[in-house]
Motif scaffolding. Structure first.
Motif, PDB file in Angstrom:
ATOM      1  N   ALA A   1       0.835  -1.218   0.000  1.00  0.00           N
ATOM      2  CA  ALA A   1       0.000   0.000   0.000  1.00  0.00           C
ATOM      3  C   ALA A   1       0.864   1.260   0.000  1.00  0.00           C
ATOM      4  O   ALA A   1       0.510   2.257  -0.624  1.00  0.00           O
ATOM      5  CB  ALA A   1      -0.943  -0.016   1.197  1.00  0.00           C
ATOM      6  N   SER A   2       2.023   1.203   0.663  1.00  0.00           N
ATOM      7  CA  SER A   2       2.875   2.400   0.770  1.00  0.00           C
ATOM      8  C   SER A   2       3.415   2.859  -0.582  1.00  0.00           C
ATOM      9  O   SER A   2       3.817   4.005  -0.728  1.00  0.00           O
ATOM     10  CB  SER A   2       4.032   2.124   1.730  1.00  0.00           C
ATOM     11  N   LEU A   3       3.409   1.958  -1.578  1.00  0.00           N
ATOM     12  CA  LEU A   3       3.866   2.365  -2.916  1.00  0.00           C
ATOM     13  C   LEU A   3       2.938   3.418  -3.518  1.00  0.00           C
ATOM     14  O   LEU A   3       3.309   4.102  -4.465  1.00  0.00           O
ATOM     15  CB  LEU A   3       3.906   1.157  -3.866  1.00  0.00           C
ATOM     16  N   TYR A   4       1.711   3.477  -3.010  1.00  0.00           N
ATOM     17  CA  TYR A   4       0.697   4.312  -3.661  1.00  0.00           C
ATOM     18  C   TYR A   4       0.177   5.433  -2.760  1.00  0.00           C
ATOM     19  O   TYR A   4      -0.877   5.984  -3.017  1.00  0.00           O
ATOM     20  CB  TYR A   4      -0.470   3.424  -4.143  1.00  0.00           C
ATOM     21  N   THR A   5       0.921   5.771  -1.704  1.00  0.00           N
ATOM     22  CA  THR A   5       0.440   6.831  -0.816  1.00  0.00           C
ATOM     23  C   THR A   5       0.301   8.132  -1.599  1.00  0.00           C
ATOM     24  O   THR A   5       1.157   8.469  -2.414  1.00  0.00           O
ATOM     25  CB  THR A   5       1.380   7.050   0.398  1.00  0.00           C
ATOM     26  N   GLY A   6      -0.826   8.809  -1.367  1.00  0.00           N
ATOM     27  CA  GLY A   6      -1.063  10.084  -2.041  1.00  0.00           C
ATOM     28  C   GLY A   6      -1.628   9.943  -3.440  1.00  0.00           C
ATOM     29  O   GLY A   6      -1.929  10.942  -4.088  1.00  0.00           O
ATOM     30  N   MET A   7      -1.797   8.719  -3.913  1.00  0.00           N
ATOM     31  CA  MET A   7      -2.361   8.534  -5.259  1.00  0.00           C
ATOM     32  C   MET A   7      -3.846   8.222  -5.170  1.00  0.00           C
ATOM     33  O   MET A   7      -4.276   7.455  -4.318  1.00  0.00           O
ATOM     34  CB  MET A   7      -1.678   7.348  -5.961  1.00  0.00           C
ATOM     35  N   ASP A   8      -4.629   8.831  -6.062  1.00  0.00           N
ATOM     36  CA  ASP A   8      -6.055   8.518  -6.128  1.00  0.00           C
ATOM     37  C   ASP A   8      -6.212   7.218  -6.939  1.00  0.00           C
ATOM     38  O   ASP A   8      -6.039   7.219  -8.152  1.00  0.00           O
ATOM     39  CB  ASP A   8      -6.803   9.679  -6.789  1.00  0.00           C
ATOM     40  N   LEU A   9      -6.527   6.149  -6.233  1.00  0.00           N
ATOM     41  CA  LEU A   9      -6.546   4.839  -6.905  1.00  0.00           C
ATOM     42  C   LEU A   9      -7.738   4.679  -7.850  1.00  0.00           C
ATOM     43  O   LEU A   9      -7.770   3.756  -8.653  1.00  0.00           O
ATOM     44  CB  LEU A   9      -6.519   3.718  -5.875  1.00  0.00           C
ATOM     45  N   LYS A  10      -8.735   5.576  -7.735  1.00  0.00           N
ATOM     46  CA  LYS A  10      -9.850   5.552  -8.698  1.00  0.00           C
ATOM     47  C   LYS A  10      -9.395   6.156 -10.021  1.00  0.00           C
ATOM     48  O   LYS A  10      -9.825   5.733 -11.087  1.00  0.00           O
ATOM     49  CB  LYS A  10     -11.056   6.320  -8.145  1.00  0.00           C
ATOM     50  N   GLN A  11      -8.515   7.150  -9.922  1.00  0.00           N
ATOM     51  CA  GLN A  11      -7.986   7.771 -11.139  1.00  0.00           C
ATOM     52  C   GLN A  11      -6.885   6.902 -11.745  1.00  0.00           C
ATOM     53  O   GLN A  11      -6.890   6.622 -12.942  1.00  0.00           O
ATOM     54  CB  GLN A  11      -7.435   9.170 -10.806  1.00  0.00           C
TER      55      GLN A  11
END
Lengths: 203, 268
Positions: B256-266
């Protein structure tokens, strides 16, 4: 004639065979046997859908075949074939509902959100008035002309059925299977348009 | 297939593994066929010897690895991973291999290496599915550099204690367990380290349906079906409700930490 007497029962049993086979396959799967492959629900979903399309093509070919060959006896099995379309679509829907765990709220949301399911469901809904008016009393009650008008819905149902299949495969650009049905249905409907145009020229 | 010596690895999910027979007869491998039962039959004579992987691009040393050197490059581990297909089914597979990072370190990526592109074999003589226009061939997949270097990302040389069967991506494939299965490229012949996000096959074919990231995410539906649940093949019965899909396929603690701050819907 013997042939006349046995035509309907023969077609009835032949048409039931795919469903009997699917029932047998489900029973075998429950015993842990690998008849439906690794993903049995998906296999059932596909096979029932495909049989529904096959019977749609069969029912639509009755009139052209009758006109071309002069075998008017074929008219006697048209209603039965139509009811088998309804039967296989009903099974197709039942398996979809099963796959959705019979959570009706999810199913409604799915139907609204996903165009290929919307189209399939619309075809399924349109089949009901045809199935429910398929007995003789309904024909008398509606009157032959109105009954015939109503049953022209089958053309829309056929188009919706093919569209449902095409759209389902669209995401994978995999059109080979749906195109087969598309071509057959287009041919059978095209024949009717051609007949209509030909008859108009007579005036 | 031949036996492979592998020691038990760090990552083993405590779930029932899918029967080998099932995992090797239900395959999405479009280079052979779009029918899932077909690759096991059509790929029977697939030639995997000799085989090389070329690694090039933003690296200090481009290299060509043959299969023997790949097998010896790092100790083989057996890792039991969940496999979640974008179509809504799942398996649990004991893979054999080692972290892709061990291979990538060999070529010394430069500072410009932001993404990794994986290119699969496209040999029309052996792969009858290539004649269909389903996808642009060769099959291309890609990962961001940090995803590729993550210890979970497995360079896979075997399954069920044996070398990979052709239909599962022999002789060498990728396994990225927190992403939908199609992100794990099969029968890889070329790896390119690049600066820009690669154009990947499914993303090119249907960008609305298959995002570049394609992380397993029960909250982001596929446009044509829900991703909230899945059917575990070989385990969940015909009349059993589907099980809930886990965020990042159950690997959220690790990735999960690979994607911190990223909008996973986008960035789906």
């Amino acid at each position: 004639m013997m042939f006349n007497r046995f035509l309907k029962p023969t077609i009835f049993i032949l048409s039931l065979l795919p469903a009997l086979w699917l029932g047998y396959a489900i029973w075998q799967t429950q015993q842990g046997l690998d008849v439906l492959g690794a993903n049995p629900v998906e296999a059932l979903q596909r096979k029932t859908g495909e049989w529904a399309l096959i019977f749609l093509c069969l029912v639509l070919s009755v009139t052209p075949l009758r006109k071309i060959t002069g075998w008017h006896i074929l008219a006697r099995v048209r209603r039965m074939l139509g009811l088998y379309v309804f039967f296989y679509v009903l099974l197709h829907f039942a398996i979809y509902a099963l796959d959705s765990g019979f959570v009706w709220a999810d199913i409604v949301a799915d139907v609204i959100k996903r165009p290929f399911i919307t189209v399939g469901m619309l075809g399924f809904i349109l089949l009901w008035p045809l199935a429910l008016t398929s007995f003789n009393a309904a024909i008398r009650w509606l009157g032959g002309k109105r009954w015939q008008q109503l049953h022209k819905l089958v053309y829309a149902i056929a188009i919706l059925g093919v569209l449902h299949f095409v759209w389902h495969k669209a995401g994978k650009n995999d059109f080979i299977e749906p195109i087969k049905y598309g071509v057959i249905v287009a041919g059978l409907l095209g024949w009717r348009v051609w007949q209509r145009l030909k008859s108009k020229e007579l005036f | 297939s031949k036996k492979l010596d592998a020691k038990p690895g760090k990552y083993v999910v405590m779930e029932k593994t899918t029967p080998q027979e099932l995992a090797t007869t239900y395959n999405n491998f479009y280079e052979f066929s779009t029918r899932k039962e077909a690759p096991a039959v059509l790929a029977r004579g697939f030639v995997t010897q000799p085989w090389t992987i070329t690694i090039e691009g933003e690296v200090k040393k481009s290299k060509v690895f043959d299969l023997e050197s790949l097998l010896k490059l790092a100790p083989l581990e057996e890792r039991v991973y969940r496999l979640r297909c974008v179509e809504g089914w799942s398996m649990v597979v004991p893979w054999v291999g080692y972290s892709l990072s061990a291979l990538l370190k060999q070529v010394e990526p430069t500072g410009n290496a932001k993404y990794v592109e994986f290119i699969s074999l496209a040999d029309p003589k052996q792969m009858p599915g290539l004649s269909s226009g389903v996808l642009d061939w060769p099959y291309v997949e890609g990962l961001r550099m940090d995803e590729a270097m993550h210890p979970l990302t497995l360079l896979t040389l075997g399954m069920y204690g044996e070398t990979l069967p052709p239909q599962n991506g022999a002789p060498v494939r990728l396994t990225v367990p927190w992403k939908y299965g199609f992100k794990s490229a099969k029968s890889i012949v070329r790896i390119r380290l690049v600066e820009k996000q690669p154009a990947t096959s499914w993303n090119k074919a249907a960008p609305r349906e298959y995002g570049f990231y394609s992380n397993v995410n029960p909250q982001v539906d596929h446009p044509r079906w829900s991703q909230a649940t899945e059917r575990r093949l070989g385990e969940d019965g015909l009349f059993q409700a589907k099980r809930k899909t886990l965020m990042f396929n159950g690997y959220a603690d690790q990735v999960a930490s690979l994607y911190t701050g990223m909008d996973l819907k986008q960035f789906f």
